[in-house]
Design an enzyme around this catalytic site. Structure first.
Site, PDB file in Angstrom:
ATOM      1  N   TYR A 112     -53.752 -50.667  83.944  1.00 61.27           N
ATOM      2  CA  TYR A 112     -53.681 -51.374  82.744  1.00 61.27           C
ATOM      3  C   TYR A 112     -52.556 -52.188  82.902  1.00 61.27           C
ATOM      4  O   TYR A 112     -52.496 -53.312  82.615  1.00 61.27           O
ATOM      5  CB  TYR A 112     -53.636 -50.610  81.633  1.00 61.27           C
ATOM      6  CG  TYR A 112     -55.020 -49.694  81.235  1.00 61.27           C
ATOM      7  CD1 TYR A 112     -55.797 -50.600  80.724  1.00 61.27           C
ATOM      8  CD2 TYR A 112     -55.319 -48.658  81.708  1.00 61.27           C
ATOM      9  CE1 TYR A 112     -57.204 -49.771  80.380  1.00 61.27           C
ATOM     10  CE2 TYR A 112     -56.352 -47.838  81.481  1.00 61.27           C
ATOM     11  CZ  TYR A 112     -57.382 -48.607  80.686  1.00 61.27           C
ATOM     12  OH  TYR A 112     -58.680 -47.987  80.524  1.00 61.27           O
ATOM     13  N   ARG A 126     -50.864 -51.166  76.767  1.00 62.84           N
ATOM     14  CA  ARG A 126     -51.580 -50.615  75.771  1.00 62.84           C
ATOM     15  C   ARG A 126     -52.550 -51.810  74.779  1.00 62.84           C
ATOM     16  O   ARG A 126     -53.661 -51.458  74.635  1.00 62.84           O
ATOM     17  CB  ARG A 126     -50.757 -49.977  74.736  1.00 62.84           C
ATOM     18  CG  ARG A 126     -50.231 -48.672  75.241  1.00 62.84           C
ATOM     19  CD  ARG A 126     -49.397 -47.985  74.117  1.00 62.84           C
ATOM     20  NE  ARG A 126     -48.843 -46.676  74.714  1.00 62.84           N
ATOM     21  CZ  ARG A 126     -48.305 -45.700  73.822  1.00 62.84           C
ATOM     22  NH1 ARG A 126     -48.153 -45.682  72.477  1.00 62.84           N
ATOM     23  NH2 ARG A 126     -47.897 -44.762  74.313  1.00 62.84           N
ATOM     24  N   CYS A 143     -64.645 -53.807  82.974  1.00 60.93           N
ATOM     25  CA  CYS A 143     -63.537 -52.915  82.498  1.00 60.93           C
ATOM     26  C   CYS A 143     -63.466 -51.642  83.299  1.00 60.93           C
ATOM     27  O   CYS A 143     -62.614 -50.891  83.122  1.00 60.93           O
ATOM     28  CB  CYS A 143     -63.663 -52.652  80.791  1.00 60.93           C
ATOM     29  SG  CYS A 143     -65.191 -52.275  80.289  1.00 60.93           S
TER      30      CYS A 143
END
Length: 178
Positions: A112, A126, A143
């Site tokens: 991420y 986040r 994803c």
């Protein structure tokens, strides 16, 4: 036919769902006004495995099924270009998803935090995770290739959970057990 019924019939004609399946995966393609607005990814059922595409299936659905079949055999899926409804995605999420789509290829993974940096948003891991959770086109916009810090399998909101994310990564590496 009244004007209201004609408009309703036109709306229904412009909205459709096509279902494709190959190996352990099933995908529902949700169309609206000629664009793919959503994909629903899941595990194929026995009924999915037996079902053939209907004769009126779109060329895109046929190409997606062929890509799923390649993926089920550990080969690069090479999904066809689909008319994804990018304009329906908020700007930050669109940038994150487009970066993922363009820069993280078959068999690759990214964290991420790394994806945040790739799209010019360092420190926004986040927020990138939230964009992944709202991805309307899982598998096509991959994803499942986004991992937690240190390569941890985290954050997959698909109803089939992290076991599906793990399966997709195994399929891409050629190690899947169908």
């Amino acid at each position: 036919m009244s004007e209201g019924k004609t408009a309703c019939a036109a709306a229904q004609a412009s909205e459709r769902v096509e279902r494709v399946a190959a190996g352990p995966l099933a995908l529902a393609i949700h169309w609206r006004a000629g664009q793919v607005v959503a994909l629903r990814l899941g595990r194929a059922t026995k009924a999915d495995a037996r079902a053939a595409l209907p004769p009126d299936a779109s060329a895109e659905a046929r190409a997606v099924q062929a890509a799923l079949d390649r993926l089920a055999h550990g080969q690069p899926a090479n999904f066809p270009p689909l008319p994804l409804a990018w304009e329906r995605v908020p700007p930050f999420s669109r940038g994150v998803l487009q970066t993922l789509f363009d820069r993280v290829g078959f068999g690759q993974t990214v964290t991420y935090g790394e994806l945040a940096a790739l799209c010019g948003q360092p420190g926004k891991a986040r927020a990138v995770g939230q964009a992944m959770a709202r991805n309307p086109w899982p598998l096509i916009v991959p994803c499942h290739r986004v991992l937690g810090a240190g390569g941890a399998l985290t954050g997959y909101t698909n109803p089939h959970g992290l076991s599906l994310k793990e399966l997709l990564l195994e399929m891409e590496s050629g190690r899947a057990r169908s």
